[in-house]
Motif scaffolding. Structure first.
Motif, PDB file in Angstrom:
ATOM      1  N   SER A  58      26.205  39.370  38.416  1.00  0.00           N
ATOM      2  CA  SER A  58      26.154  40.173  39.633  1.00  0.00           C
ATOM      3  C   SER A  58      27.499  40.081  40.334  1.00  0.00           C
ATOM      4  CB  SER A  58      24.999  39.744  40.534  1.00  0.00           C
ATOM      5  OG  SER A  58      25.193  38.433  40.976  1.00  0.00           O
ATOM      6  N   GLU A  59      27.665  40.994  41.267  1.00  0.00           N
ATOM      7  CA  GLU A  59      28.939  41.061  41.967  1.00  0.00           C
ATOM      8  C   GLU A  59      29.044  39.921  42.972  1.00  0.00           C
ATOM      9  OE1 GLU A  59      26.365  42.905  42.456  1.00  0.00           O
ATOM     10  OE2 GLU A  59      26.141  43.545  44.538  1.00  0.00           O
ATOM     11  N   VAL A  60      30.292  39.509  43.278  1.00  0.00           N
ATOM     12  CA  VAL A  60      30.508  38.474  44.289  1.00  0.00           C
ATOM     13  C   VAL A  60      30.749  39.188  45.612  1.00  0.00           C
ATOM     14  CG1 VAL A  60      31.915  36.487  44.946  1.00  0.00           C
ATOM     15  CG2 VAL A  60      31.418  36.915  42.542  1.00  0.00           C
ATOM     16  N   TYR A  61      29.654  39.471  46.302  1.00  0.00           N
ATOM     17  CA  TYR A  61      29.747  40.195  47.571  1.00  0.00           C
ATOM     18  C   TYR A  61      30.204  39.246  48.667  1.00  0.00           C
ATOM     19  CZ  TYR A  61      24.856  38.485  47.556  1.00  0.00           C
ATOM     20  OH  TYR A  61      23.723  37.719  47.437  1.00  0.00           O
ATOM     21  N   GLU A  62      30.455  39.808  49.827  1.00  0.00           N
ATOM     22  CA  GLU A  62      31.095  39.054  50.910  1.00  0.00           C
ATOM     23  C   GLU A  62      30.398  37.704  51.166  1.00  0.00           C
ATOM     24  OE1 GLU A  62      33.891  39.961  52.125  1.00  0.00           O
ATOM     25  OE2 GLU A  62      34.046  38.316  53.575  1.00  0.00           O
ATOM     26  N   GLU A  63      29.091  37.732  51.375  1.00  0.00           N
ATOM     27  CA  GLU A  63      28.370  36.495  51.687  1.00  0.00           C
ATOM     28  C   GLU A  63      28.427  35.514  50.529  1.00  0.00           C
ATOM     29  OE1 GLU A  63      27.095  39.520  52.205  1.00  0.00           O
ATOM     30  OE2 GLU A  63      26.338  39.650  54.260  1.00  0.00           O
ATOM     31  N   MET A  64      28.366  36.084  49.310  1.00  0.00           N
ATOM     32  CA  MET A  64      28.379  35.232  48.121  1.00  0.00           C
ATOM     33  C   MET A  64      29.728  34.525  48.002  1.00  0.00           C
ATOM     34  SD  MET A  64      26.514  34.133  45.693  1.00  0.00           S
ATOM     35  CE  MET A  64      25.139  35.196  45.330  1.00  0.00           C
ATOM     36  N   LYS A  65      30.769  35.276  48.317  1.00  0.00           N
ATOM     37  CA  LYS A  65      32.122  34.724  48.282  1.00  0.00           C
ATOM     38  C   LYS A  65      32.186  33.496  49.194  1.00  0.00           C
ATOM     39  CE  LYS A  65      35.233  38.065  48.496  1.00  0.00           C
ATOM     40  NZ  LYS A  65      36.132  39.024  49.167  1.00  0.00           N
ATOM     41  N   LEU A  66      31.655  33.651  50.407  1.00  0.00           N
ATOM     42  CA  LEU A  66      31.692  32.559  51.381  1.00  0.00           C
ATOM     43  C   LEU A  66      30.776  31.410  50.956  1.00  0.00           C
ATOM     44  CD1 LEU A  66      31.607  34.754  54.609  1.00  0.00           C
ATOM     45  CD2 LEU A  66      33.559  33.434  53.751  1.00  0.00           C
ATOM     46  N   ALA A  67      29.593  31.785  50.428  1.00  0.00           N
ATOM     47  CA  ALA A  67      28.629  30.746  50.066  1.00  0.00           C
ATOM     48  C   ALA A  67      29.142  29.924  48.889  1.00  0.00           C
ATOM     49  CB  ALA A  67      27.290  31.379  49.725  1.00  0.00           C
ATOM     50  N   LEU A  68      29.768  30.604  47.936  1.00  0.00           N
ATOM     51  CA  LEU A  68      30.242  29.886  46.751  1.00  0.00           C
ATOM     52  C   LEU A  68      31.605  29.245  47.006  1.00  0.00           C
ATOM     53  CD1 LEU A  68      29.398  32.430  43.885  1.00  0.00           C
ATOM     54  CD2 LEU A  68      28.140  30.361  44.483  1.00  0.00           C
ATOM     55  N   GLY A  69      32.342  29.807  47.948  1.00  0.00           N
ATOM     56  CA  GLY A  69      33.688  29.316  48.184  1.00  0.00           C
ATOM     57  C   GLY A  69      34.651  29.735  47.091  1.00  0.00           C
ATOM     58  N   VAL A  70      34.454  30.941  46.545  1.00  0.00           N
ATOM     59  CA  VAL A  70      35.401  31.458  45.548  1.00  0.00           C
ATOM     60  C   VAL A  70      35.981  32.769  46.083  1.00  0.00           C
ATOM     61  CG1 VAL A  70      34.214  30.402  43.600  1.00  0.00           C
ATOM     62  CG2 VAL A  70      33.638  32.738  44.264  1.00  0.00           C
ATOM     63  N   GLU A  71      37.166  33.100  45.639  1.00  0.00           N
ATOM     64  CA  GLU A  71      37.833  34.292  46.142  1.00  0.00           C
ATOM     65  C   GLU A  71      37.281  35.565  45.501  1.00  0.00           C
ATOM     66  OE1 GLU A  71      40.072  35.297  48.532  1.00  0.00           O
ATOM     67  OE2 GLU A  71      39.273  33.372  49.221  1.00  0.00           O
ATOM     68  N   ARG A  72      37.250  35.540  44.193  1.00  0.00           N
ATOM     69  CA  ARG A  72      36.821  36.744  43.485  1.00  0.00           C
ATOM     70  C   ARG A  72      36.300  36.356  42.102  1.00  0.00           C
ATOM     71  NH1 ARG A  72      40.940  39.483  40.981  1.00  0.00           N
ATOM     72  NH2 ARG A  72      40.462  41.351  42.162  1.00  0.00           N
ATOM     73  N   GLY A  73      35.649  37.292  41.465  1.00  0.00           N
ATOM     74  CA  GLY A  73      35.117  37.018  40.140  1.00  0.00           C
ATOM     75  C   GLY A  73      33.806  37.752  39.924  1.00  0.00           C
ATOM     76  N   VAL A  74      33.120  37.392  38.862  1.00  0.00           N
ATOM     77  CA  VAL A  74      31.811  37.968  38.547  1.00  0.00           C
ATOM     78  C   VAL A  74      30.853  36.794  38.352  1.00  0.00           C
ATOM     79  CG1 VAL A  74      30.498  39.267  36.825  1.00  0.00           C
ATOM     80  CG2 VAL A  74      32.776  40.040  37.475  1.00  0.00           C
ATOM     81  N   LEU A  75      29.761  36.822  39.081  1.00  0.00           N
ATOM     82  CA  LEU A  75      28.835  35.681  39.054  1.00  0.00           C
ATOM     83  C   LEU A  75      27.847  35.798  37.887  1.00  0.00           C
ATOM     84  CD1 LEU A  75      27.491  33.159  40.426  1.00  0.00           C
ATOM     85  CD2 LEU A  75      26.119  34.779  41.740  1.00  0.00           C
ATOM     86  N   VAL A  76      27.742  34.728  37.119  1.00  0.00           N
ATOM     87  CA  VAL A  76      26.740  34.688  36.051  1.00  0.00           C
ATOM     88  C   VAL A  76      25.420  34.231  36.663  1.00  0.00           C
ATOM     89  CG1 VAL A  76      26.092  33.641  33.841  1.00  0.00           C
ATOM     90  CG2 VAL A  76      28.499  34.178  34.323  1.00  0.00           C
ATOM     91  N   ASP A  77      24.421  35.117  36.675  1.00  0.00           N
ATOM     92  CA  ASP A  77      23.120  34.803  37.275  1.00  0.00           C
ATOM     93  C   ASP A  77      22.251  34.011  36.329  1.00  0.00           C
ATOM     94  OD1 ASP A  77      22.928  36.352  39.784  1.00  0.00           O
ATOM     95  OD2 ASP A  77      23.341  38.018  38.431  1.00  0.00           O
ATOM     96  N   TYR A  78      22.288  34.443  35.087  1.00  0.00           N
ATOM     97  CA  TYR A  78      21.271  33.962  34.155  1.00  0.00           C
ATOM     98  C   TYR A  78      21.826  33.957  32.746  1.00  0.00           C
ATOM     99  CZ  TYR A  78      17.101  34.327  31.172  1.00  0.00           C
ATOM    100  OH  TYR A  78      16.155  34.150  30.194  1.00  0.00           O
ATOM    101  N   VAL A  79      21.538  32.901  32.034  1.00  0.00           N
ATOM    102  CA  VAL A  79      21.891  32.830  30.616  1.00  0.00           C
ATOM    103  C   VAL A  79      20.618  32.451  29.873  1.00  0.00           C
ATOM    104  CG1 VAL A  79      23.334  31.718  28.868  1.00  0.00           C
ATOM    105  CG2 VAL A  79      24.223  32.049  31.177  1.00  0.00           C
ATOM    106  N   MET A  80      20.230  33.277  28.931  1.00  0.00           N
ATOM    107  CA  MET A  80      18.998  32.987  28.199  1.00  0.00           C
ATOM    108  C   MET A  80      19.239  31.860  27.196  1.00  0.00           C
ATOM    109  SD  MET A  80      16.630  35.574  25.994  1.00  0.00           S
ATOM    110  CE  MET A  80      15.263  36.198  26.910  1.00  0.00           C
ATOM    111  N   GLU A  81      18.271  30.971  27.129  1.00  0.00           N
ATOM    112  CA  GLU A  81      18.401  29.814  26.246  1.00  0.00           C
ATOM    113  C   GLU A  81      18.474  30.278  24.789  1.00  0.00           C
ATOM    114  OE1 GLU A  81      15.464  30.441  27.918  1.00  0.00           O
ATOM    115  OE2 GLU A  81      16.026  29.503  29.810  1.00  0.00           O
ATOM    116  N   ASN A  82      19.212  29.530  24.017  1.00  0.00           N
ATOM    117  CA  ASN A  82      19.323  29.765  22.568  1.00  0.00           C
ATOM    118  C   ASN A  82      19.789  31.164  22.198  1.00  0.00           C
ATOM    119  OD1 ASN A  82      18.194  27.146  22.266  1.00  0.00           O
ATOM    120  ND2 ASN A  82      16.158  28.059  22.542  1.00  0.00           N
ATOM    121  N   THR A  83      20.750  31.651  22.935  1.00  0.00           N
ATOM    122  CA  THR A  83      21.350  32.934  22.578  1.00  0.00           C
ATOM    123  C   THR A  83      22.845  32.683  22.403  1.00  0.00           C
ATOM    124  OG1 THR A  83      21.735  33.473  24.906  1.00  0.00           O
ATOM    125  CG2 THR A  83      19.669  34.239  23.948  1.00  0.00           C
ATOM    126  N   PRO A  84      23.578  33.626  21.816  1.00  0.00           N
ATOM    127  CA  PRO A  84      25.023  33.438  21.649  1.00  0.00           C
ATOM    128  C   PRO A  84      25.734  33.107  22.969  1.00  0.00           C
ATOM    129  CG  PRO A  84      24.286  35.281  20.341  1.00  0.00           C
ATOM    130  CD  PRO A  84      23.087  34.831  21.136  1.00  0.00           C
TER     131      PRO A  84
END
Lengths: 474, 645
Positions: B249-275
């Motif tokens: 998901s996108e790193v929207y304004e609040e997410m940027k502040l909550a995570l303390g990162v400037e920019r990027g793309v947030l990985v929400d979910y990674v399914m187990e046992n996949t590449p």
């Protein structure tokens, strides 16, 4: 007369038929003996029930019903009269509790008379059970009265003879009216029902006695006979409640739980493996629930419940199970299960179902609930370690996402952590929120599980009103 | 890689029509040759684009398209050319006609299509060079710029409508890419038609319109369509690249502040046992670089672009991500190495039919499909391998077994099944021995259910002979599977005793089959079915079965053979493929033209599509379950009892 006599009688009959062609004289003789036994048994059974059958006369503006019996060419008919009703009752306790096989609302009745033979008693309607179609009356008695013993109830077999005992009334002027009837069939409802060759003519509440003298059933409204063995527990429970021996603790009734997910066995599966089509599969057992403490396991097949063989199929089998289980907090129960080809008797005591606990987190705009063992299965949650979102307030921080049509958090999400601190239960969740509130944070990072997936939501706490409840949609 | 956009709930329709307006052509105004000074779209532009836009019509819909090459390649929407086969959503319509602006008509071939993004590539064969459109750079489309649409709304060919671009970053339709929004009128039938800029260059394919709203039209940017066109041209399908399975998901304004990162793309979910999982990607990671290039998305529009850039990579390409991962209170950079692979087919959703085939077995009333990881996410399925039940038909053995859509069948007859192939094979082997009760184990969400499938075997004990053409028999697999599941005793034969169909192992020579060993004779259509019309062995066999009151059935061209065999058969109502109808009429057959025709002892079909053949089989089974006629009854009759003295 006891059951042995009946058996003897039937065997004599069989001998008479098969032996007829060979020796006529001996057959006729044993036939006469058999017939004499039948007569004696009938009379004895009727005598035994004498004094326990009550003619109940009810008055009340809302009542309409049968006023009296008129015998017409051997068949009985009733006439209808507004404001009054007669019914047949059975005395089941020596202190005068009477059951009537009709659903009579106590508030409809202004006056009740109970006639036992020529003796009149004043009576009151105490309690009715619409589902059973049974009403309990209490007669004002000074001394103990004769009561029908339903503890020794027998089961009627198709083809067996039985006796219907009806009360007399002023019009008929018979002291007691008995009819000999044959059981023509049996059907498996929630309770077994017998059909007699003349049961349409019997008024609801008429007791049916077997030739052994034991009661076998009670005529219900539709003319069929409810098996006394099947309804006995319900009758006694109703009387107990009416008598106030046990309080009708509806709360306790509701909160008691079995704590298992059941479904009816597939019929073809039952056919293939020679199992009863009435068995129920146990799919899931909630940890620490009543079923769990009794040792019920997923994969078990429920065979018997509280001493009664499972009956009916599909949804009705489940109804039967629930009915026969009689969940009440503190009450014991017994289930027999088939597990790995072996029958197991399991006993347990009903415990109270835990109350759902919720917390409203106004700053986030969500109501969350403690996750119970059944939630995980019922809602197909992929974790039990968290709190379940059951409501998202419109206009709140949780409801406003980048897509105008969906919020950051949804109903059904499981919040697993807040600002990096895991929130495995409601208490921790509340404590974590409280701590964060003291810090006066403007943004809160919520980790959640949505179905299989995980996600993070950064909630802007400046959004949404915190003070007013039930925000309206603009 | 998926984005977390919730599928939006508002009603949206595909802008194609279902043959609403008949005789609409008559209403069309004649072309106005002279230009007018106050024309919004200059006459030169109109004349330039007009011949490039085409109307498309097939058995169930009308739509639009536009020519992209002089030799007849045409772009349109996937949903315009898609057929109505409910088993294979990727099956195109059967008979597609392209109509040019000068009313010339051409049968068209679908080279491939994709439903999301909704793009199709067609080809017509024309002797003269056609007039292709020019593409605009849709990446640089601007809100407010003047545009016009051309297409066939409600069947009105060559309809021009104009407006502006209302938005160029629309992301909330639940589509795979951003779409362009316009207020130029887009109506059913406009689908697949072009949206031009003021210079007459194509900005995109008009695809959707919002229901119950005015002038909310949506257009797939031409640069997106062009990427898909390349794949359709070379492989006949759109190859989506992915490193399965994770969502971002996108790193929207609040997410940027909550995570303390400037920019990027947030990985929400990674399914187990996949590449993605084994590559080391973790939920909570923030991807900041891909192959050395910065990677970031602060809005959904940017996120769609990031995903699209990954989607069009070549499978096999290595990819290196640099992610920020929490290490105590600080972030550390972690390198993730993965290989791009082809994304699994998309399952259907409420709006998109998906790409996965549904396998149907009418005999037991079950339809099912392979399980892809998107299914597991969408429906919250457990990890159990198996097949996904799509539906159980009312009153069928599958319904009696209490199978439901969303169930995973994990075991059949005690054996583990992992996919449609192993499930079908196992089920078929049990059906072919007419197993009365077939054990099945089902995973239903979190519980496990044991059940038994009890097939009806309507053709139990019936001797069924299927005569196939020696090359390319049509619907062979479908017919074979259904007949086996109905409990038929099945034999295959052809005139030559051979068949090109590799899956058909045992084909008898027709001359080796005795007509009194057949209760039900089915003639299949295919490559050289017409060659068998006058084949005396076949005609003899048909006569034999007919005279013994067996049931005869035929598909398409082969029906001609059936009715030629005996004057009694010629007198029965029949149908055949459209191509052979004149032959049927010439031979004085009672041709009715129905999709499936049924007369006493004779069941025939056009064999138009799978649905028709299924309807035909239903009739065949109905007729065949009572087949056997004289012979069967005489076989079952006891020896005549000696007369009483």
């Amino acid at each position: 007369m006891n059951r042995a006599v009946v058996l003897l009688l039937l065997m004599c009959g069989a001998v008479a038929v098969s032996g007829c062609a060979v020796t006529g004289g001996a057959g006729a003789d044993s036939g006469r003996r058999g017939f004499a036994s039948l007569q004696a048994a009938t009379a004895e059974a009727a005598e035994g029930a004498k004094g326990t059958v009550v003619l109940v006369k009810l008055k009340g503006d809302a009542l309409t019903g049968d006023q009296s019996l008129i015998i017409e060419g051997g068949r009985m008919r009733t006439s209808e009269q507004a404001g009054a009703k007669t019914a047949t009752g059975l005395i089941l306790t020596t202190n005068g509790y009477v059951v009537v096989a009709e659903n009579i609302n106590p508030s409809d009745v202004t006056r009740v008379e109970a006639w036992v033979g020529d003796t009149e008693y004043r009576a009151n309607v105490i309690k009715n059970d619409p589902q059973l179609g049974i009403t309990v009356l209490k007669m004002d008695v000074d001394a103990p009265v004769k009561a029908l013993n339903i503890a020794t109830a027998d089961d009627l077999q198709v083809g067996e003879w039985c006796v219907a005992v009806q009360p007399s009334d002023e019009v008929l002027d018979y002291e007691q009216l008995i009819t000999l009837a044959v059981c023509r069939g049996q059907s498996a409802g929630l309770y077994r029902e017998f059909l007699l060759d003349s049961s349409q003519a019997f008024r609801p509440g008429t007791p049916i006695l077997g030739l052994s003298g034991n009661v076998v059933g009670i005529v219900q409204r539709r003319g069929s006979v409810l098996s006394m063995n099947d309804i006995r527990d319900d009758l006694l429970a109703l009387i107990e409640e009416a008598a106030g021996v046990k309080s009708a603790d509806e709360e306790a009734k509701k909160k008691a739980w079995f704590g298992a997910m059941l479904s009816a066995i597939n019929k073809d599966y039952a056919r293939k493996y020679g199992l009863s089509k009435s068995y129920l599969w146990v799919h899931h057992v909630v940890q620490d629930g009543s079923a769990d403490s009794a040792g019920v396991k997923p994969g078990d097949l429920i065979v018997r419940v509280n001493g009664r063989d499972m009956r009916l199929t599909d949804q009705r089998a489940r109804e039967f199970f629930n009915k026969a289980l009689r969940p009440k907090v503190g009450q014991p129960f017994r289930v027999t299960v088939l597990r790995d080809g072996k029958m197991l008797d399991l006993e347990g005591v009903f415990t109270k179902e835990p109350e759902p606990e919720t917390v409203l987190a106004t700053d986030l705009g969500v109501t969350v609930k403690r996750i119970d063992g059944s939630d995980v299965v019922n809602m197909n949650l992929f974790t039990g370690e968290g709190v379940l979102v059951v409501d998202v307030k419109r206009g709140s921080a949780a409801s406003v996402g980048s897509n105008m049509r969906s919020g950051l958090l949804n109903t059904g999400d499981v919040i697993t952590a807040v600002d990096g601190t895991p929130t495995p239960d409601l208490a921790t969740f509340s404590a974590v929120l409280e701590a964060l509130r003291r810090e006066q944070k403007e943004i809160m990072l919520v980790a959640y599980r949505r179905g299989r997936t995980t996600g993070l939501a950064a909630l802007n706490l400046k959004i949404g009103e915190k003070d007013t409840e039930g925000g309206k949609r603009k | 890689m998926n984005d977390k956009t919730q599928s939006c709930r508002h009603a949206l329709w595909f802008a194609f029509g279902v043959l609403l307006v008949s005789g609409a052509n008559g209403l069309m105004a004649q072309e106005q040759p002279q230009a007018q000074a106050d024309q919004d779209i200059p006459d030169a532009i109109v004349r330039k684009v007009d011949p490039s836009v085409v109307a498309i019509k097939h058995e169930s819909a009308i739509g639009s398209g536009f020519i992209i090459s002089t030799d007849g390649y045409i772009l349109s929407n996937g949903h315009v050319v898609r057929g109505s086969d409910d088993e294979d959503p990727m099956e195109p319509a059967q008979s597609i006609t392209v109509i040019l602006n000068d009313e010339r008509k051409f049968p068209a071939k679908v080279l491939g299509f994709c439903m999301n993004p909704d793009v199709a590539l067609l080809k017509i064969e024309c002797d003269t060079p056609l007039s292709p459109v020019e593409f605009a750079d849709s990446r640089n489309a601007q809100i407010g710029q003047k545009v016009f649409a051309v297409g066939t709304p409600q069947g009105f060919k060559r309809t021009f409508s104009s407006g502006i671009l209302s938005n160029v970053d629309r992301t909330d339709l639940g589509t795979f890419t951003k779409v362009i929004q316009t207020d130029a009128a887009i109506n059913p039938g406009n689908s697949g038609g072009p949206l031009f800029d003021r210079d007459g260059k194509v900005l995109g394919l008009n695809t959707y319109a919002s229901q119950g709203a005015n002038n909310l039209g949506f257009t797939i940017p031409i640069h997106v369509a062009e990427e898909i066109r390349k794949d359709l041209m070379t492989s006949g399908r759109f190859i989506r690249a992915d490193v399965p399975v994770f969502s971002v998901s996108e790193v929207y304004e609040e997410m940027k502040l909550a995570l303390g990162v400037e920019r990027g793309v947030l990985v929400d979910y990674v399914m187990e046992n996949t590449p993605a999982d084994s590559a080391g990607l973790r939920a909570g990671d923030v991807i900041i670089r891909q192959n050395g290039q910065p990677m970031a998305a602060a809005t959904q529009a940017e996120l769609k672009d990031v995903i699209w850039a990954l989607t069009i990579l070549e499978p096999g390409t290595p990819v290196e991500w640099v992610v920020l991962r929490k290490d105590g209170n600080a972030y550390k950079e972690v390198k993730i190495l993965a290989t791009i692979q082809e994304a699994e087919p998309m399952p259907g959703t409420q709006r998109f039919p998906g790409e996965l085939k549904t396998q149907k077995l009418d005999a037991v009333g079950l339809s099912f499909m392979d399980i892809v990881s998107t299914h597991r996410i969408m429906h919250g399925l457990q990890d159990d391998p198996g097949i996904l039940v799509h539906a159980a038909e009312k009153g069928s053995p599958a319904e009696m077994a209490e199978l439901r859509g969303g169930d995973i069948v994990t075991h059949v007859g005690g054996l583990q099944v992992t996919d449609v192939a192993s499930f079908s094979q196992q089920l078929e082997s049990l059906l072919s021995t007419q197993e009365k009760y077939i054990d099945m184990t089902i995973r239903r969400r979190q519980i496990s259910v044991k059940t038994v499938l009890a097939p009806y075997y309507d053709l139990m004990g019936k001797r069924v002979l299927v005569v196939v053409p020696s090359d390319e028999p049509r619907y062979l697999d479908l017919v074979r599977r259904e007949l086996i599941a109905h409990g038929a005793m099945l034999t295959f034969a052809s005139v030559s005793g051979t068949c090109t169909e590799a899956t058909l192992k045992d084909v008898k020579k027709l001359s080796a089959v005795a007509s009194d060993a057949v209760d039900l004779l089915i003639l299949l259509d295919g490559g050289n079915a017409r060659d068998d019309w006058e084949n005396e062995t076949l005609l003899e066999l048909i006569r034999g079965v007919f005279n013994a009151e067996g049931v005869l059935a035929g598909v398409g061209s082969s029906v001609i053979t059936l009715v030629l065999a005996d004057p009694g058969l010629l007198a029965k109502k029949m149908t055949t493929s459209k191509d052979d109808s004149s032959e049927a009429i010439r031979r004085k057959a009672l041709y009715t033209g129905k999709a499936v025709e049924q007369d006493v002892g004779l069941v025939t079909t056009t064999g138009f599509d799978r649905k028709t053949v299924r309807a035909f089989l239903k009739e065949v089974v109905r007729a065949g379950s009572g087949a056997g006629g004289k012979r069967a009854s005489s076989m079952n009759e006891p020896e005549a009892a000696p007369e009483a003295p």
